[in-house]
Scaffold this motif. Sequence first.
Motif, PDB file in Angstrom:
ATOM      1  N   VAL A 247     141.499  43.705  -6.843  1.00 41.54           N
ATOM      2  CA  VAL A 247     141.772  42.560  -6.390  1.00 41.54           C
ATOM      3  C   VAL A 247     141.667  41.629  -7.378  1.00 41.54           C
ATOM      4  CG1 VAL A 247     140.878  40.499  -4.938  1.00 41.54           C
ATOM      5  CG2 VAL A 247     140.757  43.098  -4.112  1.00 41.54           C
ATOM      6  N   LEU A 248     142.781  40.978  -7.914  1.00 40.11           N
ATOM      7  CA  LEU A 248     142.848  39.899  -8.777  1.00 40.11           C
ATOM      8  C   LEU A 248     143.167  38.576  -7.984  1.00 40.11           C
ATOM      9  CD1 LEU A 248     145.326  41.667 -11.344  1.00 40.11           C
ATOM     10  CD2 LEU A 248     142.786  41.504 -11.321  1.00 40.11           C
ATOM     11  N   THR A 249     142.251  37.525  -8.846  1.00 36.69           N
ATOM     12  CA  THR A 249     142.431  36.275  -8.257  1.00 36.69           C
ATOM     13  C   THR A 249     143.026  35.392  -9.439  1.00 36.69           C
ATOM     14  OG1 THR A 249     140.813  36.297  -6.585  1.00 36.69           O
ATOM     15  CG2 THR A 249     141.372  34.044  -7.299  1.00 36.69           C
ATOM     16  N   PHE A 250     144.037  34.645  -9.289  1.00 41.35           N
ATOM     17  CA  PHE A 250     144.635  33.425 -10.041  1.00 41.35           C
ATOM     18  C   PHE A 250     144.452  32.221  -9.683  1.00 41.35           C
ATOM     19  CE2 PHE A 250     147.093  37.685 -10.731  1.00 41.35           C
ATOM     20  CZ  PHE A 250     146.475  37.970 -12.142  1.00 41.35           C
ATOM     21  N   GLY A 251     143.883  31.393 -10.284  1.00 40.78           N
ATOM     22  CA  GLY A 251     143.604  30.061  -9.570  1.00 40.78           C
ATOM     23  C   GLY A 251     142.798  30.190  -8.100  1.00 40.78           C
ATOM     24  N   SER A 252     143.555  30.000  -6.957  1.00 41.43           N
ATOM     25  CA  SER A 252     143.067  30.045  -5.673  1.00 41.43           C
ATOM     26  C   SER A 252     143.592  31.028  -4.720  1.00 41.43           C
ATOM     27  CB  SER A 252     143.084  28.683  -4.890  1.00 41.43           C
ATOM     28  OG  SER A 252     144.251  28.219  -4.708  1.00 41.43           O
ATOM     29  N   GLN A 253     144.595  31.823  -5.466  1.00 44.56           N
ATOM     30  CA  GLN A 253     145.208  32.960  -4.499  1.00 44.56           C
ATOM     31  C   GLN A 253     144.722  34.165  -5.404  1.00 44.56           C
ATOM     32  OE1 GLN A 253     149.561  32.336  -4.399  1.00 44.56           O
ATOM     33  NE2 GLN A 253     149.324  30.458  -5.751  1.00 44.56           N
ATOM     34  N   SER A 254     144.613  35.143  -4.133  1.00 40.27           N
ATOM     35  CA  SER A 254     143.981  36.523  -4.428  1.00 40.27           C
ATOM     36  C   SER A 254     145.101  37.503  -4.038  1.00 40.27           C
ATOM     37  CB  SER A 254     142.565  37.058  -3.647  1.00 40.27           C
ATOM     38  OG  SER A 254     141.702  36.091  -4.117  1.00 40.27           O
TER      39      SER A 254
ATOM     40  N   CYS B 209     146.107  41.083   1.712  1.00 35.22           N
ATOM     41  CA  CYS B 209     145.706  39.575   1.255  1.00 35.22           C
ATOM     42  C   CYS B 209     146.803  38.436   2.028  1.00 35.22           C
ATOM     43  CB  CYS B 209     145.571  39.273  -0.217  1.00 35.22           C
ATOM     44  SG  CYS B 209     144.050  40.211  -0.994  1.00 35.22           S
ATOM     45  N   GLY B 210     147.690  39.181   2.559  1.00 34.72           N
ATOM     46  CA  GLY B 210     148.730  38.084   2.878  1.00 34.72           C
ATOM     47  C   GLY B 210     149.482  37.528   1.848  1.00 34.72           C
TER      48      GLY B 210
ATOM     49  N   LEU C   1     147.060  25.027 -20.462  1.00 33.86           N
ATOM     50  CA  LEU C   1     146.651  24.610 -19.320  1.00 33.86           C
ATOM     51  C   LEU C   1     145.648  25.604 -18.880  1.00 33.86           C
ATOM     52  CD1 LEU C   1     150.005  23.952 -19.117  1.00 33.86           C
ATOM     53  CD2 LEU C   1     149.329  22.966 -17.134  1.00 33.86           C
ATOM     54  N   SER C   2     144.622  25.149 -17.990  1.00 35.27           N
ATOM     55  CA  SER C   2     143.586  26.301 -17.475  1.00 35.27           C
ATOM     56  C   SER C   2     143.917  26.893 -16.244  1.00 35.27           C
ATOM     57  CB  SER C   2     142.264  25.309 -17.367  1.00 35.27           C
ATOM     58  OG  SER C   2     141.918  24.665 -18.642  1.00 35.27           O
ATOM     59  N   LEU C   3     143.455  28.313 -16.356  1.00 33.09           N
ATOM     60  CA  LEU C   3     143.696  29.022 -15.274  1.00 33.09           C
ATOM     61  C   LEU C   3     142.267  29.888 -15.091  1.00 33.09           C
ATOM     62  CD1 LEU C   3     145.575  30.453 -13.118  1.00 33.09           C
ATOM     63  CD2 LEU C   3     146.133  32.211 -14.813  1.00 33.09           C
ATOM     64  N   PHE C   4     141.930  29.780 -13.577  1.00 29.51           N
ATOM     65  CA  PHE C   4     140.661  30.613 -13.202  1.00 29.51           C
ATOM     66  C   PHE C   4     141.248  32.148 -12.799  1.00 29.51           C
ATOM     67  CE2 PHE C   4     138.135  32.295  -9.776  1.00 29.51           C
ATOM     68  CZ  PHE C   4     136.898  32.495 -10.492  1.00 29.51           C
ATOM     69  N   VAL C   5     140.613  33.141 -13.528  1.00 26.21           N
ATOM     70  CA  VAL C   5     141.025  34.271 -13.092  1.00 26.21           C
ATOM     71  C   VAL C   5     139.652  35.315 -13.046  1.00 26.21           C
ATOM     72  CG1 VAL C   5     141.998  36.610 -14.111  1.00 26.21           C
ATOM     73  CG2 VAL C   5     142.839  34.309 -14.938  1.00 26.21           C
ATOM     74  N   GLU C   6     139.808  35.998 -11.857  1.00 30.54           N
ATOM     75  CA  GLU C   6     138.895  36.780 -11.366  1.00 30.54           C
ATOM     76  C   GLU C   6     139.188  38.187 -10.865  1.00 30.54           C
ATOM     77  OE1 GLU C   6     135.047  35.795  -8.103  1.00 30.54           O
ATOM     78  OE2 GLU C   6     137.178  35.964  -7.315  1.00 30.54           O
ATOM     79  N   SER C   7     138.270  39.271 -11.214  1.00 32.88           N
ATOM     80  CA  SER C   7     138.877  40.718 -10.803  1.00 32.88           C
ATOM     81  C   SER C   7     137.567  41.402 -10.200  1.00 32.88           C
ATOM     82  CB  SER C   7     139.419  41.306 -12.046  1.00 32.88           C
ATOM     83  OG  SER C   7     138.405  41.391 -13.165  1.00 32.88           O
ATOM     84  N   TYR C   8     137.888  42.300  -9.468  1.00 28.69           N
ATOM     85  CA  TYR C   8     136.955  43.319  -8.929  1.00 28.69           C
ATOM     86  C   TYR C   8     137.741  44.422  -8.302  1.00 28.69           C
ATOM     87  CZ  TYR C   8     137.242  40.441  -4.764  1.00 28.69           C
ATOM     88  OH  TYR C   8     137.965  39.968  -3.828  1.00 28.69           O
ATOM     89  N   GLU C   9     136.928  45.523  -8.490  1.00 27.47           N
ATOM     90  CA  GLU C   9     137.336  46.728  -7.511  1.00 27.47           C
ATOM     91  C   GLU C   9     137.013  46.944  -6.205  1.00 27.47           C
ATOM     92  OE1 GLU C   9     137.800  51.600  -7.945  1.00 27.47           O
ATOM     93  OE2 GLU C   9     136.352  50.600  -8.941  1.00 27.47           O
ATOM     94  N   ASP C  10     137.824  46.908  -5.321  1.00 31.76           N
ATOM     95  CA  ASP C  10     137.197  46.770  -3.793  1.00 31.76           C
ATOM     96  C   ASP C  10     136.814  48.304  -3.346  1.00 31.76           C
ATOM     97  OD1 ASP C  10     136.620  46.098  -1.258  1.00 31.76           O
ATOM     98  OD2 ASP C  10     138.824  46.104  -0.713  1.00 31.76           O
TER      99      ASP C  10
END
Length: 874
Positions: A578-585, A608-609, A628-637
Amino acid sequence: MILQGRNLGLCVREILDSDEFRFSLARMGNFLILMVVLYLLFKIKQDYLKFLQRISLFFAGFLFFSSAILGQDQSYTPKQLEEKITARLIETQSTLIWEEEDERTVYSALIHSDSVAAIGYQPAGYLGLRSKMHTIDLSEESWASSRDQLIDYIIERTNELNEGNYNRNDLLVFAPSKKTPNFYIKIWNLEIVEELRNLPEIRYLHPTGYTINSTEIRSGEGCSDYSSTLDAADYTSITPTAIQSWHHFEHNIDVAWTKCDQGEDIWIALMDTGVSDDNPKFNAEWSEGQSAGRVIEKNDFYINDGWDDKCGHGTAMGGLIAAPRGTSDSPAGAAYRANMISYRVTNDVRINTTDEINGLGTALTDAGDDARVDIISVSLGDIFTSGPVEDGVIYAHNLGKLIFAAAGTSTTFLNWYGVIFPANMPETVAVTGAIEGTNFTRCANCHDGNEVDFVVYMERGSGNNAITTTDDNTAGSYRGYVGGSSAATATMAGVAAMVWDNNPTYNKDQIINRLIQTSSNYPDRDSDFGWGAVDASLAVDTTFNIPCSAAISNQVNMEILNITFPPIGDTGSEAEWVLTFGSQSFYFEVPVGGATGNPQSFINQAICGSIIPINIDLGESTCGQDLLSLFVESYEDDSVVSNCSFNTGLLINDDDHLFSETLDVSLGANSFTHTSSAGTFTIEYILYCQPLLVAGIVDDSPACPGDDINFVATPSGETNYEFFLDINADGMLDSGESLQSGTSTTYVNNSLMNGDIIGLLVTDANGCTNISTTTVYVSPTNYSGANALTGIESGIADYETDGVIESTQIIQATAIVDYDSGIEVNLLPGFQTNNGCEFMAFIDGCNGGAGGLNLDDNGGASKIGIEQALEDKK
């Protein structure tokens, strides 16, 4: 035996009446052959001196007689003509326009070729033909009469000057065109050239069979089967079992394919050497694989010799445009679902014979009339203008066709030369090729110049070119390389088909604007490479986006093109990232060994739709801001239930490898890395930017001396508008140039001089600025004396004064010129109007272009008209 005078006269008359002798007049060296013939006729057995005396007497009579029949021969020799034209081409670095050459040059080109002239005609005094080309009715009395009287005049003068009995069948080469006002006819006499060019009914008189370097340049130029063994590094395998050329990736064509229907329902007319009758991809397999359900049609417009490709060039171009995405490891075209109509119009890549000019001109009108056709691709050209081809281009353009033309041809000939015809026409979109990895270093056999609109990367550093399907039936692979401006043009036609497919309500001008706005040089235009290289992925989008720039305030969106996933030591064969860019996963199912590819290859939208493509809103940039700033999140589900929310519990098979960070996205880069405990992700992207501030300034000139000129600024509602006089014409606001500053969007000035540049500097609430300029036109008191009109006028010009106009201008064929004088208009020696121009003169003074009494709208009083010319001959 001595021949009787009557019999000798008949023999000489037969010689002089022959076509061969007419051509020999242009080559006076052939007089030696004539002397030998006369020697045999006279059977002179007297001494050598008497023979020379008789020959001298006959030569004097010969010159007098030939002058009476054909006029004094004033042609250049072939060598002189070629040297003159070559020097002219080198001097101007532009296409040779026959209207700008003198009668002797035109006549020489005729007699040193097939003697065929293309005649463009119109009723005397007719104005605005360029914009009306597609609407005129050539059967209407004024058009039919002008055409028929010109043909009759040429026949009558040919018979008078040559003591012949020629008719239409003898001199007309083809039936006159029913679509555009032109016809082809043989002309053997300098007098006829001179007389025709003085008639207001004549738009142009072009030799159609003349070419330079005729000893080196042969038929078949640019022809090859183009087949070759491909280097594996030059292509990528794609489904079902096709391949994709390396140059597609230079323009993000692979990404564009994921956003559109690859040209479906778009019809492209290919003007070239035909397509292969052997290659199954243009025959039974045209609709195979992912190209199912489309159509190809094949027409012959060249000497009734069949539609099939006898050169190879047309097949290669057709392959680049729309070859099927099918099987047999065959190269797919850029618009592999588009329909195609192949027009065989030439024998090779140069339009340099009468048959080829007629073929292309006629095919262009046919495609223009075909309501299905959206795009026309012309990877052909020459260094000479050709009236019938120009008419055909204008005709098709006026009917809404988007016409791409090659800035050069697939041949080493004229590599030193600028943009060729018809790519240099304003109605065509000129395309050239460049070498990958360069800032537009032109490729081999490619041309550049200020008429170039777009560039396609066409040549690798290794020297290999774009990959296409070929006219090869020996090896059975039908694959090979092709390059040059020709191949760049065909590729652009395919890209445009995808853009039009995604924006079906657009017209051709909107499609061109979209291509401009999504090209690498925008908002600037390079003097040699135009708008640069188009990004097909941006171009096909249905929203307005342009490449990002730190110099422009933007609303920025990022599209993820490619993701490299790290390997992970996990059970099973698949990792669920699962990768999240900004507010979208987004939920990805990826092999545990890692993978690289377009997100579409791995994403599971049901979890995730989320949707494809992945577009992230980065917000607004300000002028000069590059990051420009971008929040990035990752994890294995690893949880029992797949979802897009990180589970913080300690259950077995829970989520892991969580990592989040805020990264900087650069407007000048195309990738960033994100590192988790499992490894490093590489994310490749492109940025879509909508400019937030674009300054604009307009004025209401032309103006008369002392009149107010009003300037209006856009957009409204910004913080400050500063109008300035750009004294040094550098496009910047310098010290001492400011005229007015404040919140007003209007500025008025009545003391400006002709040619002054007024600039506008707009500032928004963020402190961002943008500049626009305009050049004002103010009429002088008189266009006389030192201010008299001189030089060459080739564009649109309106000269206005309350005084006198004096002119020695040369008005070129492309010009639309209006003289408005308050007293008189004097056309002095040297003033000249070329056929095809629009020239008007009024006695109404300086009135801002309001018009008045038309004194001379026929292009000069010296042109008496065909009817009067025929009457004078009586």
